[in-house]
Each structure stands twice: as C-alpha cells, then as structure tokens.
Design an enzyme around this catalytic site. Structure first.
Site, PDB file in Angstrom:
ATOM      1  N   SER A 124       0.826  -1.216   0.000  1.00  0.00           N
ATOM      2  CA  SER A 124       0.000   0.000   0.000  1.00  0.00           C
ATOM      3  C   SER A 124       0.856   1.261   0.000  1.00  0.00           C
ATOM      4  O   SER A 124       1.931   1.290   0.600  1.00  0.00           O
ATOM      5  CB  SER A 124      -0.879  -0.005   1.247  1.00  0.00           C
ATOM      6  OG  SER A 124      -1.461   1.269   1.463  1.00  0.00           O
ATOM      7  N   TYR A 139      -2.060   5.472  -4.465  1.00  0.00           N
ATOM      8  CA  TYR A 139      -3.135   6.459  -4.375  1.00  0.00           C
ATOM      9  C   TYR A 139      -2.551   7.718  -4.999  1.00  0.00           C
ATOM     10  O   TYR A 139      -1.640   8.324  -4.407  1.00  0.00           O
ATOM     11  CB  TYR A 139      -3.504   6.734  -2.910  1.00  0.00           C
ATOM     12  CG  TYR A 139      -4.468   5.747  -2.315  1.00  0.00           C
ATOM     13  CD1 TYR A 139      -5.707   5.524  -2.902  1.00  0.00           C
ATOM     14  CD2 TYR A 139      -4.166   5.058  -1.150  1.00  0.00           C
ATOM     15  CE1 TYR A 139      -6.608   4.629  -2.353  1.00  0.00           C
ATOM     16  CE2 TYR A 139      -5.072   4.156  -0.593  1.00  0.00           C
ATOM     17  CZ  TYR A 139      -6.285   3.951  -1.205  1.00  0.00           C
ATOM     18  OH  TYR A 139      -7.183   3.069  -0.659  1.00  0.00           O
ATOM     19  N   THR A 192      -5.448   2.463  -7.287  1.00  0.00           N
ATOM     20  CA  THR A 192      -6.753   2.250  -6.649  1.00  0.00           C
ATOM     21  C   THR A 192      -7.708   3.340  -7.105  1.00  0.00           C
ATOM     22  O   THR A 192      -7.441   4.531  -6.924  1.00  0.00           O
ATOM     23  CB  THR A 192      -6.595   2.224  -5.120  1.00  0.00           C
ATOM     24  OG1 THR A 192      -5.707   1.149  -4.804  1.00  0.00           O
ATOM     25  CG2 THR A 192      -7.930   1.992  -4.431  1.00  0.00           C
ATOM     26  N   LYS A 223      -7.459  -1.006  -9.730  1.00  0.00           N
ATOM     27  CA  LYS A 223      -8.097  -1.754  -8.631  1.00  0.00           C
ATOM     28  C   LYS A 223      -9.347  -1.026  -8.150  1.00  0.00           C
ATOM     29  O   LYS A 223      -9.267   0.129  -7.708  1.00  0.00           O
ATOM     30  CB  LYS A 223      -7.104  -1.897  -7.475  1.00  0.00           C
ATOM     31  CG  LYS A 223      -7.711  -2.460  -6.193  1.00  0.00           C
ATOM     32  CD  LYS A 223      -6.636  -2.701  -5.146  1.00  0.00           C
ATOM     33  CE  LYS A 223      -7.193  -3.244  -3.857  1.00  0.00           C
ATOM     34  NZ  LYS A 223      -7.876  -2.250  -3.027  1.00  0.00           N
ATOM     35  N   HIS A 244     -13.209  -2.838  -2.467  1.00  0.00           N
ATOM     36  CA  HIS A 244     -12.375  -2.373  -1.352  1.00  0.00           C
ATOM     37  C   HIS A 244     -12.787  -3.072  -0.050  1.00  0.00           C
ATOM     38  O   HIS A 244     -12.774  -2.480   1.028  1.00  0.00           O
ATOM     39  CB  HIS A 244     -12.533  -0.848  -1.216  1.00  0.00           C
ATOM     40  CG  HIS A 244     -11.300  -0.113  -0.780  1.00  0.00           C
ATOM     41  ND1 HIS A 244     -10.559   0.683  -1.613  1.00  0.00           N
ATOM     42  CD2 HIS A 244     -10.684  -0.040   0.426  1.00  0.00           C
ATOM     43  CE1 HIS A 244      -9.563   1.226  -0.944  1.00  0.00           C
ATOM     44  NE2 HIS A 244      -9.602   0.788   0.295  1.00  0.00           N
TER      45      HIS A 244
END
Ligand code: FMN
Ligand code: 7N5
Length: 370
Positions: free
Chosen positions: A120, A143, A169, A245, A268
């Site tokens: 992440s 992100y 994402t 995603k 998610h």
C-alpha cells in the site's frame, strides 16, 4: 532505513489452526480496539462487506468424477510471474498496527510461499525495505496524490526497488464512512510512521479532535480529480504494467482494457460504497467485457479454497487477500501470514481434486452454477 530484527517464527498457537477463521480469531484477540475496528470495519451498514462472503457461498460447484487426480497442480502466473497458487496479498494500510514486523513480515511470508504482495501507499515501512524482503514478489499500490511530483517519485522508487506492477486504486477518491472509526476516533499510534505520506509531525498536524483521522490524512493528500485522462501521465512516468483496482462494471472494465490496463475487481472489502455489488457477482460481466485482452483479478471475502476456485472458474487470473492476511499477521507475524497462505493453498488443492481437475488451466465456467 528501518532496522527491525525479524524474529524467527515461534508462535505455538498457529499449529492448532485448521482454517482462516481460526487465524482470524487468533489475530483479532491480539489487537486493541483502534486496530481491530480499523481492520474489520466496512462502510455504513456493511451490506457489501457481508455480500462479498455471501456471494461466494451462493455459488455451487459442478464437480466431475473418475479423473486421475493423484497429482494436482495449483500453480499459475500473473503478468508472467510464477505463483505457487492463484492467491496474492491485497494492499492494506498500516501493517504496523498488526505486528512489529509490519509490512516486512507480510513480504517475507509472500516471498517464502511463492505468492505476491501488493504494498500500500500507506505502509508503515519504506518501499525499499519491503522490496528487499519480497524478493521480486511485489506490486506497488498507488493512491495518486494531488502533488504529482510526489506520486511520480513513489512510482519511480517502487520501480527501482523491483516492483513488477503498479496498482492504481480507483474506488477511493474519498474515504468511505466506516462508522466505528468515526465513533472511536481512529488514529495512528504515535510510534508508527507513514513514510510515503510525510513525517509523523506532518500527519499529526492533520489530526482533529473527533472522527476518523484516516479521513484527515487521506483528504489532505489524495487527488479527487484523477480521471481516465490522467492515466497517460502515469504512463509517462513508468514502464510498469498498470492495474486498476476497484472496477465493478463492464463499462469501466472496457475502458480499462482500451487504456491497456489490467483489471482488479474489488469493492475495497466493502469499505467504500456500501451496497455496491459484491466482487464475485461483478466478475462475470468484467471478464466478458475485456475479452481476454488484459488480466483480471479479484478481491473481497476470499477465505476458502473453494472461493479461489470459483473466482478462477469465472475468469479471474488470481485472487487477493485483504483482511485474511492482516489477521494472519496479527496472529503470528510472518509465520501467521505464511500459515494463512499455506492453509488456503491446501484447501484449493483439495477442492481442485474433488472437482476432478488436475490443474488451474482446466478450471472454467462449466465448474460453477450461478
Ligand atoms: C485495513 C485495510 C486497509 C486497506 N488499505 C488499502 C490501501 O491502502 N489501498 C488499497 O488499495 N486498498 C486497501 N484496502 C482494501 C484491500 O486492498 C482489499 O480490496 C480488501 O481488503 C479485500 O477484501 P477482504 O478484506 O474481504 O479480503 C484495505 C483493506 C483493509 C481491510
Ligand atoms: C481509503 C483510505 C486509505 C486506506 C484504505 O484504503 C482503507 O483503509 O481501506
């Protein structure tokens, strides 16, 4: 550079676990309320969170018999990387809430199991340290920040460290409302840093008196105006394959394929838009739309070998574990995540044999009745 000395696994309780539910119980028991509510919660009424699990259960298998299944092979490949079985680890923020080894424990388990870890953006550990432990079995989740140069820097670092794909994402321009985190003011404990989000002091300055502090950290950083057109910018900063995603519809899957991006079907883990369609329900229309032009993955509610089998039967190349990996990490660090992956692989192997299939390539649409 972090200098955590990763202890060799010695967690006696792990050997008594026979399924992922056992590991979840073990993991949950080791977490404080702040961490537990952050990991466990979904958005609002948690309808989608539950639907992810129920969606798998509602699908029935159509096993074939009298096939030689004395040697069953569960190996596969994602983007050319060989996997021991079609199971990877989804990106999740803040592994340091689960275990002192944080993302490094997860990465080591993924590497030793022949799996794949997606790291992440909001990790507690620098990319390079995780990459070293993942030994090539790493994707990086992005992100996109409003600060494009900061995003480009993360992407370049991930690529230089050996990440094999960039997972963008796309279902979180804003953080979904996880009500337990609002009620009890979720916040990162002061000892955990988020190296990709600035200094701990910088994060502390974003905090407020009440509500989920994740919302504050996130809203200050992430670009809410990122669109399909911006994928061209991403292409200009990396040569890595791009995976989107958070796709749940044929329309967006088609756009992704037209943009040359692979598709990760996900809601998610029910943490963003509540009452959104479950992942396994969304999978067939996505697979149909992309017509084999790009790879399709899925996450959300995977806890059983038969879940993996059903997703593969409906066209997913691999599935990814969100919470299951976190429960494993909380239960026993690297060894706990390894146990999670091993139990799931064993279940998958047995399920495949009981379905009369010798390998993953033989698993197709005819194996399931929706
Ligand atoms: C605690 C937690 C943190 C997460 N953090 C991220 C994240 O940083 N980036 C991201 O793309 N997805 C994140 N996710 C979503 C997961 O990647 C994944 O989509 C989801 O957990 C899959 O559902 P499952 O938990 O039922 O396996 C997070 C999920 C959880 C539970
Ligand atoms: C969207 C907020 C960032 C972390 C995350 O993805 C999650 O908690 O689900």
């Amino acid at each position: 550079m972090t200098t955590i000395n990763l202890p060799d696994a010695d967690v006696p309780e792990l050997s008594g676990t026979v399924n992922l539910a056992d590991l979840e119980a073990l993991g949950r028991a080791r977490l404080d309320r702040n961490a537990l509510e952050y990991y466990a919660s979904g958005a609002n009424d948690e309808v989608t969170l539950r639907a992810n699990r129920e969606g798998f259960r509602a699908i029935r298998l159509r096993p074939r018999v009298l096939v030689d299944v004395s040697n069953v092979d569960v190996r596969t490949e994602v983007l050319g990387l060989p996997l021991a079985c079609p199971v990877g680890i989804a990106p999740s923020a803040f592994h340091g809430l689960a275990h002192e080894t944080a993302e490094r424990g997860t990465a080591r388990a993924a590497a030793s199991a022949g799996s794949l870890m997606t790291l992440s953006t909001f990790s507690n550990t620098p990319i390079e340290d995780v990459a070293r432990d993942a030994v090539g079995r790493l994707w990086f989740q992005l992100y996109p920040y409003t600060d494009r140069e900061a995003s480009a820097d993360l992407v370049r670092r991930a690529e230089a460290a050996g990440a094999r794909a960039l997972v963008v994402t796309v279902d979180a321009p804003f953080v979904g409302r996880r009500e337990p985190n609002e009620r009890h003011r979720f916040a990162l404990p002061p000892h955990l840093g988020v190296p990709n989000a600035g200094s701990r002091e910088h994060l502390a300055r974003m905090e407020s008196e009440s509500g989920s502090q994740l919302v504050n950290y996130f809203q200050g950083l992430v670009d809410k105006a990122f669109t399909w057109a911006d994928l061209a910018w991403l292409r200009s900063v990396t040569t890595l394959p791009i995976v989107l995603k958070g796709i749940l519809t044929a329309e967006d899957a088609l756009l992704a394929a037209e943009h040359g991006a692979h598709v990760w079907v996900s809601n998610h883990g029910g943490r963003q838009l509540d009452t959104a369609v479950s992942s396994i329900e969304a999978l067939p229309e996505v697979v149909e739309a992309v017509e084999g032009r790009v790879e399709v993955y899925l996450d959300g509610g995977v806890t059983r070998g038969t879940d993996v089998l059903k997703a593969v039967a409906l066209g997913a190349r691999a599935v990814f574990l969100g919470r299951a990996a976190l429960w494993g990490l909380a239960a026993g660090g690297e060894a706990g995540v390894r146990r999670t992956l091993d139990l799931l692989q064993d279940e998958l192997r047995l399920a495949l044999a009981l379905c009369g299939k010798q390998n993953i390539g033989q698993v197709g649409r005819d194996l399931v009745r929706l």
